[in-house]
Scaffold this active site. Structure first.
Site, PDB file in Angstrom:
ATOM      1  N   ARG A  38       0.874  -1.641  -0.154  1.00 20.87           N
ATOM      2  CA  ARG A  38       0.048   0.369  -0.202  1.00 20.87           C
ATOM      3  C   ARG A  38       0.177   1.105   0.125  1.00 20.87           C
ATOM      4  O   ARG A  38       0.262   2.089  -0.746  1.00 20.87           O
ATOM      5  CB  ARG A  38      -0.858   0.460   0.610  1.00 20.87           C
ATOM      6  N   LYS A 209     -19.207 -16.373   2.569  1.00 22.89           N
ATOM      7  CA  LYS A 209     -21.091 -16.297   2.909  1.00 22.89           C
ATOM      8  C   LYS A 209     -21.737 -16.032   1.191  1.00 22.89           C
ATOM      9  O   LYS A 209     -21.592 -14.946   0.769  1.00 22.89           O
ATOM     10  CB  LYS A 209     -21.214 -15.850   3.995  1.00 22.89           C
ATOM     11  N   GLY A 361     -10.814  -8.628  -0.351  1.00 21.60           N
ATOM     12  CA  GLY A 361      -9.265  -9.573   1.048  1.00 21.60           C
ATOM     13  C   GLY A 361      -8.882 -11.114  -0.287  1.00 21.60           C
ATOM     14  O   GLY A 361      -7.764 -11.536  -0.014  1.00 21.60           O
ATOM     15  N   GLY A 384     -14.042  -4.638   0.380  1.00 22.78           N
ATOM     16  CA  GLY A 384     -14.684  -3.936   1.258  1.00 22.78           C
ATOM     17  C   GLY A 384     -15.488  -3.093  -0.287  1.00 22.78           C
ATOM     18  O   GLY A 384     -16.243  -2.756  -0.855  1.00 22.78           O
TER      19      GLY A 384
HETATM   20  P1  AMP Z   1     -15.240 -15.374   1.493  1.00 32.25           P
HETATM   21  O1  AMP Z   1     -14.425 -13.444   2.773  1.00 32.25           O
HETATM   22  O2  AMP Z   1     -16.502 -14.385   2.087  1.00 32.25           O
HETATM   23  O3  AMP Z   1     -14.157 -14.125   0.644  1.00 32.25           O
HETATM   24  O4  AMP Z   1     -14.641 -16.453   2.267  1.00 32.25           O
HETATM   25  C1  AMP Z   1     -13.566 -16.325   1.922  1.00 32.25           C
HETATM   26  C2  AMP Z   1     -13.160 -17.528   2.960  1.00 32.25           C
HETATM   27  O5  AMP Z   1     -14.028 -18.490   2.534  1.00 32.25           O
HETATM   28  C3  AMP Z   1     -11.772 -18.348   2.735  1.00 32.25           C
HETATM   29  O6  AMP Z   1     -11.475 -17.950   3.556  1.00 32.25           O
HETATM   30  C4  AMP Z   1     -11.981 -19.891   2.280  1.00 32.25           C
HETATM   31  O7  AMP Z   1     -11.189 -19.906   3.237  1.00 32.25           O
HETATM   32  C5  AMP Z   1     -13.672 -19.696   2.772  1.00 32.25           C
HETATM   33  N1  AMP Z   1     -14.060 -20.385   1.852  1.00 32.25           N
HETATM   34  C6  AMP Z   1     -14.550 -20.598   0.484  1.00 32.25           C
HETATM   35  N2  AMP Z   1     -14.385 -22.593   0.445  1.00 32.25           N
HETATM   36  C7  AMP Z   1     -14.526 -23.170   1.376  1.00 32.25           C
HETATM   37  C8  AMP Z   1     -15.020 -23.982   1.735  1.00 32.25           C
HETATM   38  N3  AMP Z   1     -16.086 -24.583   0.710  1.00 32.25           N
HETATM   39  N4  AMP Z   1     -16.075 -24.104   3.305  1.00 32.25           N
HETATM   40  C9  AMP Z   1     -15.134 -23.894   4.046  1.00 32.25           C
HETATM   41  N5  AMP Z   1     -14.954 -22.334   4.150  1.00 32.25           N
HETATM   42  C10 AMP Z   1     -14.722 -21.698   3.237  1.00 32.25           C
END
Ligand code: AMP
Length: 405
Positions: A38, A209, A361, A384
């Site tokens: 950064r 999520k 991220g 974000g």
């Molecule tokens: P996000 O912040 O929503 O982009 O989520 C990123 C996180 O999703 C990472 O830490 C991954 O380990 C997690 N992730 C991806 N696929 C899976 C899965 N099948 N089960 C649990 N966590 C997951």
């Protein structure tokens, strides 16, 4: 395209004070900066302004001190790093008030080519309360008065989705408000991908999520030719379709939403591509036994996309001319479950004549960790902010800059 004033539109900067909002929110441990990306990312804007003979006042937040002057969240190490990189001493006052008497006095004495870095803007609780607290208005005025209510440049894309005193509040009290090179680059790449993509346009969404990316899915379905959904968020879609997902991540209150999105995709002629097989484990651990299932048994959890899904996703990427990727395909932090993310990474990196943009991220850290960062067209610096951009929202930090005449 970008209709905002940029630093290239600013004229006659010789001896002018310019307040620059940077993103120096860098990881620091025991006073040692762990990653300089950064800081290096801010240099083109800083150098350009210095070359024009401006007097610079830089500001940024660091972490979440919530109004307390926590020494471990001081920007002092950043001042030192900047001094080394710029080859000139960056002035810095350890000022819990950020705009206190000593800082104000120093700002008054700046000469052309001088650089003053303010203390962490979040040492004042008002910083994040712009529009909600009268004292925040005062703080914005104080910041703007440091540059004699003259020129403000916002180069902090990472906070552009927030309306805070140091990025939005100050613009009310400065004569001219422009965006810096880093901000301009982000808006150009993300904006072009979403507003005016060369087709076929493929988006890849992953991560944990569905609920974090509800509006992104809906907005992208109006823009893309193909939407690939992998990672933990895919299981909500699979369950909604009636598949067995064992104890995989799932948001039961989003099953209807998932079906609505599948319907929307069909109506708009968008190919919605989901995993057809999964690498599952019984425990959430790198060393857990791995098995591939199309229908996941009750005591197994989907941790990565399976080989057929990889082939399907890679085939869907073939010939893509614009790709936007947000979120890993599995639990990539565990080496044994990083294969899906790695293969998709390779496929995106190997595309010919494509603009490839990685935002968010975790996908950024995945791409960097797997060693493909320099093979992507653009890696967004704002998690974000890039998500909100993909949702189609106007970012307050961008909106606050002057329109280009
Ligand atoms: P996000 O912040 O929503 O982009 O989520 C990123 C996180 O999703 C990472 O830490 C991954 O380990 C997690 N992730 C991806 N696929 C899976 C899965 N099948 N089960 C649990 N966590 C997951």
């Amino acid at each position: 395209m970008l209709n905002k004033k940029t630093i290239d539109d600013l004229k006659n900067l010789k001896d002018q004070k310019v307040l620059v909002r940077c993103d120096f929110n860098v990881p620091i441990q025991n006073g040692v900066i762990q990653n300089y990306n950064r800081i290096d990312g801010a240099l083109p804007t800083i150098k350009k302004l210095l070359d024009q003979g401006a007097k610079l006042i830089l500001c940024s937040h660091l972490g979440k001190p919530k109004g307390e002057a926590l020494p471990e969240l001081s920007l002092a190490p950043v001042a030192k790093a900047l001094s080394e990189r710029l080859g000139r001493k960056v002035l810095f006052v350890s000022d819990p008030q950020v705009t206190g008497a000593e800082t104000r006095a120093l700002a008054k004495t700046l000469k052309a080519g001088d650089v003053l870095l303010l203390e962490n803007t979040r040492y004042r609780a008002e910083e994040t309360k712009y529009g909600k607290d009268e004292r925040a208005e005062e703080y914005a005025k104080e910041l703007a008065s440091l540059c004699d209510n003259g020129i403000f440049v916002d180069d902090a894309f990472g906070t552009a989705h927030r309306a805070h005193c140091s990025n939005v509040g100050v613009t009310k009290y400065c004569r001219e408000n422009a965006v810096g090179y880093l901000m301009e680059k982000e808006i150009r790449f993300l904006g072009q991908a979403v507003e005016n993509p060369v087709r076929p346009f493929v988006a890849i969404l992953g991560g944990a999520k569905v609920s974090d990316k509800l509006n992104v899915i809906s907005n992208l379905l109006e823009k893309v030719d193909t939407l690939i959904i992998g990672g933990g968020m895919a299981y909500t879609f699979k369950k909604a379709e009636g598949h067995r997902i064992g104890k995989s991540l799932c948001e039961d209150d989003k099953l209807d939403y998932a079906l609505d999105m599948e319907k929307k995709a069909k109506e708009r002629g968008v190919k919605l591509i989901l995993p057809i097989d999964n690498v599952a484990a019984k425990e959430f651990s790198n060393d857990a036994e791995r098995r591939v299932f199309e229908e996941i048994p009750d005591d197994w959890e989907g941790m990565d996309i399976g080989p057929k899904s990889i082939a399907r996703f890679c085939a869907a990427l073939e010939g893509a001319r614009t790709v936007v990727w947000n979120g890993p395909m599995g639990v990539f932090e565990f080496e044994n479950f990083a294969v899906g993310t790695l293969e998709v990474c390779k496929a995106v990196a190997g595309l010919k004549d494509a603009t490839t943009v990685v935002g968010g991220g975790d996908s950024v850290s995945a791409v960097k960790r797997l060693g493909f960062a320099d093979q992507m067209t653009h890696i967004s610096t704002g998690g974000g902010a890039s998500l909100e951009f993909l949702e189609g929202k106007e970012l307050p930090g961008v909106a606050a800059a002057d329109d280009r005449q």
